[in-house]
Design an enzyme around this catalytic site. Sequence first.
Site, short mmCIF file in Angstrom:
data_model
loop_
_atom_site.label_atom_id
_atom_site.label_comp_id
_atom_site.label_asym_id
_atom_site.label_seq_id
_atom_site.Cartn_x
_atom_site.Cartn_y
_atom_site.Cartn_z
N ASP A 30 32.65 42.83 38.25
CA ASP A 30 32.47 43.82 39.30
C ASP A 30 33.33 45.05 39.07
O ASP A 30 34.54 45.01 39.22
CB ASP A 30 32.80 43.19 40.65
CG ASP A 30 32.54 44.12 41.81
OD1 ASP A 30 31.97 45.21 41.59
OD2 ASP A 30 32.89 43.76 42.95
N ASP A 61 29.08 51.04 40.47
CA ASP A 61 29.42 49.73 41.03
C ASP A 61 28.43 48.66 40.60
O ASP A 61 27.27 48.68 41.00
CB ASP A 61 29.43 49.85 42.56
CG ASP A 61 29.65 48.51 43.24
OD1 ASP A 61 30.37 47.68 42.68
OD2 ASP A 61 29.09 48.31 44.33
#
Length: 497
Positions: free
Chosen positions: A283, A96
């Site tokens: 992201d 992430d």
Amino acid sequence: MMRRRQLLLATACLWALSCASLLRASTPDGLLRVSLNKNKLDREALAAAKVGRQHDSRRLRAAGGDEVPLIDYLNTQYFGVIGIGTPPQNFTVIFDTGSSNLWIPSSKCYFSIACYFHHKYKSSKSSTYKSDGETCKITYGSGSISGFFSKDNVLVGDLVVKSQKFIETTREPSFSFILGKFDGILGLGYPEISVGKAPPIWQSMEEQKLLKDNVFSFWLNRNPDASSGGELVFGGVDPKHFKGNHTYVPVSRKGYWQFNMGDLLIDGHSTGFCAKGCAAIADSGTSLLAGPTAIVAQVNHAIGAEGIISTECKEVVSQYGEMILNLLIAQTDPQKVCSQIGLCMFDGIQSVSEGIESVVGKENLGSDVMCTACQMAVVWIENQLRENKTKEIILQYANQLCERLPSPNGESTVSCHQISKMPNLSFTIANKSFTLTPEQYIVKLEQGGQTVCISGFMAFDIPPPRGPLWILGDVFMGAYHTVFDFGKDRIGFAESA
């Protein structure tokens, strides 16, 4: 006892040798490759993920805060496996770029249901474990995790990162963690947003001089029939993963991988809201694209997405639309229009509406909703004025956009049969257009054996000075190979192969 020690030593040596041989055999180009697994999205996963987001304005704090966003992890498609300890204990994690800590469930997690559905780290089983003991808590919009820090070797691909500081969680009360198909999260953001000042794993790799180049790159395989989900590559890029050259843009604010972007174009036409610039975050921890409601409503209108009818929005257009139009024709600063007609409290010098959240899915917002609706109407009407449209057409268009506001669940459905007729959408980054075709920005879900199509855009509003903000998730990163260059603090995009 001596025999047991000899056996443990032999096991450790064999494990180290096997890792070394794997490293030499699998990375002749000096790159560390991590295979990504891909899970199919389904409507249930999306719906469950929205439970957490209903109470989360996706709070993006200034660098150094202990609050990091949990961004639709439940519907994230891409996962990988890492090992922690000696011998390695395997965990499925989300890689992430929107957070910076590594955390996994602890064997000392006794009272959280989520821990019983996932693998747990047992420090007593690792010969390289080092106690830290510092307690910590990370707060998300939909809950929090808490636990304590430990240090151990982390196996990423074939590379061993020594004495990596990570979190052993002892409480995971969030619904998202219970249903998540992952054990933990491996954050790849900047250390500025790391809780407990724990270095992100790429920083440890850099300090231990494990990488050829100080970059990592994502190739996400969007082919639904492919067995491979893609690759995360540390130390460089694989030329087979992209076409042409990368366009680089500097990191504008460390913490998240944040940069400046320009307008979003619908078939070459400006949507207006980001014409003078918006912030954006690359992201890997979210599947969709999230951006200002004022733009998402225009996208929904262009692609025929079904949303909800906002009575507040229609009321603003009906009662104040002509006044907004006249003020804009009179060259009034667009940021001051809504305060001049009394719908917003600020005059544009400060943020027009502190704490703006999506106009949908909120209750009891009162004047805040009217202010937000007014701000969107200003953007829409100003856009149509640039196109030299008549008053009647402009107000009719704004009224239609009110009907295209995203649904309270965040996503909006479209007809799967109309995909070929939908427009191309382009993000402006470093003065270059990065185009998404309908086949790329429409997400197909499996529901009851049938295919359901949803827009890859969801509404998400962040006020100045942090916003307006776009979050470019897997829909964008699947179309464009993405390089995270922490040596030069820049992000690169090139067409995926």
